[in-house]
Design a protein around this motif. Structure first.
Motif, PDB file in Angstrom:
ATOM      1  N   PHE A 150       0.833  -1.200   0.000  1.00 17.51           N
ATOM      2  CA  PHE A 150       0.000   0.000   0.000  1.00 17.51           C
ATOM      3  C   PHE A 150       0.872   1.257   0.000  1.00 17.51           C
ATOM      4  N   ALA A 151       0.335   2.323  -0.558  1.00 21.99           N
ATOM      5  CA  ALA A 151       1.001   3.627  -0.500  1.00 21.99           C
ATOM      6  C   ALA A 151      -0.057   4.686  -0.286  1.00 21.99           C
ATOM      7  N   SER A 198      -2.787   0.835  -3.913  1.00 21.19           N
ATOM      8  CA  SER A 198      -2.030  -0.397  -3.654  1.00 21.19           C
ATOM      9  C   SER A 198      -1.571  -1.028  -4.959  1.00 21.19           C
ATOM     10  N   ALA A 199      -0.668  -1.979  -4.824  1.00 17.09           N
ATOM     11  CA  ALA A 199      -0.284  -2.856  -5.926  1.00 17.09           C
ATOM     12  C   ALA A 199      -0.504  -4.279  -5.430  1.00 17.09           C
ATOM     13  N   MET A 255       2.819   4.004  -5.155  1.00 20.39           N
ATOM     14  CA  MET A 255       3.051   5.422  -4.853  1.00 20.39           C
ATOM     15  C   MET A 255       2.535   6.310  -5.999  1.00 20.39           C
ATOM     16  N   LYS A 256       2.842   5.899  -7.233  1.00 19.89           N
ATOM     17  CA  LYS A 256       2.384   6.666  -8.401  1.00 19.89           C
ATOM     18  C   LYS A 256       0.858   6.727  -8.428  1.00 19.89           C
ATOM     19  N   ARG A 257       0.217   5.597  -8.171  1.00 20.86           N
ATOM     20  CA  ARG A 257      -1.247   5.558  -8.155  1.00 20.86           C
ATOM     21  C   ARG A 257      -1.807   6.488  -7.081  1.00 20.86           C
ATOM     22  N   SER A 285       8.079   7.393 -10.584  1.00 23.86           N
ATOM     23  CA  SER A 285       7.960   8.233 -11.776  1.00 23.86           C
ATOM     24  C   SER A 285       6.648   9.009 -11.709  1.00 23.86           C
ATOM     25  N   LEU A 286       6.743  10.308 -11.465  1.00 19.82           N
ATOM     26  CA  LEU A 286       5.555  11.143 -11.283  1.00 19.82           C
ATOM     27  C   LEU A 286       5.563  12.321 -12.244  1.00 19.82           C
ATOM     28  N   ARG A 287       4.390  12.929 -12.410  1.00 20.29           N
ATOM     29  CA  ARG A 287       4.275  14.089 -13.292  1.00 20.29           C
ATOM     30  C   ARG A 287       4.848  15.345 -12.628  1.00 20.29           C
ATOM     31  N   CYS A 288       4.955  15.330 -11.310  1.00 17.35           N
ATOM     32  CA  CYS A 288       5.468  16.493 -10.583  1.00 17.35           C
ATOM     33  C   CYS A 288       6.925  16.259 -10.167  1.00 17.35           C
TER      34      CYS A 288
END
Length: 198
Positions: free
Chosen positions: A29-30, A73-74, A92-94, A115-118
């Motif tokens: 989970f994140a 979560s994954a 985390m990305k989700r 890998s994030l947009r910000c």
């Protein structure tokens, strides 16, 4: 707090943390949390340093007072397919992608950037240094614990409600007696070893 906060002053900053990288069972989970500077939360700390009762009390306060929050979560299948590190970064990305308010910068616990947009800033031991990461660690941990309580009902006998999927002596004993269930991570050593011996 020995972190230089100047790098995100005036920006919308999301704290990001995970729970459940180490266990032999269950999803990872994140959570991502954007705190409201005008509405501080008393008692935030690294979730591992808080009791279950303290975490359970803080989680709804965080959700009520934060400008935005998200938990993602994954799955076990994703963990086994792409490995636990990549699955953690995916969760985390989700979590960040699902925030109702998109941040300018993500403050991520640890040293591995998703890998994030910000913009992303990784902070080792960030969950004990940055309030927003502490808040994320609490939401991720309480969500994962709740998920394991559900798994305990679906797969009774493994005592998931006690060890939350971690490789305790009790869990390893039940795993040996009953064999792995669909909630177990097949790529993790103790589980893989049992499957290889079948």
């Amino acid at each position: 707090m020995d972190i230089d906060a100047s790098s995100w002053q005036g920006k919308i900053a999301a704290g990001v943390d995970e729970a459940g990288r180490g266990p032999l069972a269950g999803a990872v989970f994140a959570a991502a949390v954007i705190l409201d500077p005008a509405n501080p939360i008393v008692g935030l700390a690294d979730s591992k340093k808080l009791s279950e009762k303290q975490r359970d009390a803080l989680a709804p306060i965080i959700k009520a007072k934060a400008l935005a929050w998200s938990v993602a979560s994954a799955s076990v299948e994703e963990i086994d397919k792409i490995n636990i590190l990549q699955a953690t970064l995916l969760a985390m990305k989700r979590a960040v992608d699902e925030l109702s308010l998109q941040p300018d910068i993500a403050l991520v616990d640890g040293n591995q950037p998703p890998s994030l947009r910000c913009q992303v800033l990784t902070i080792v031991k960030g969950d004990s240094k940055v309030a927003a990461i502490s808040a994320a660690s609490i939401l991720a941990k309480t969500a994962r614990d709740a998920d394991l309580l559900q798994l305990a009902k679906v797969y009774p006998g493994y005592a998931f409600e006690q060890h939350k999927g971690y490789g305790t002596a009790l869990h390893l004993q039940r795993l040996t007696e009953l064999g792995p269930c669909p909630a177990h991570r097949r790529s993790f050593g103790p589980v893989k070893k049992l499957l290889d011996n079948v």
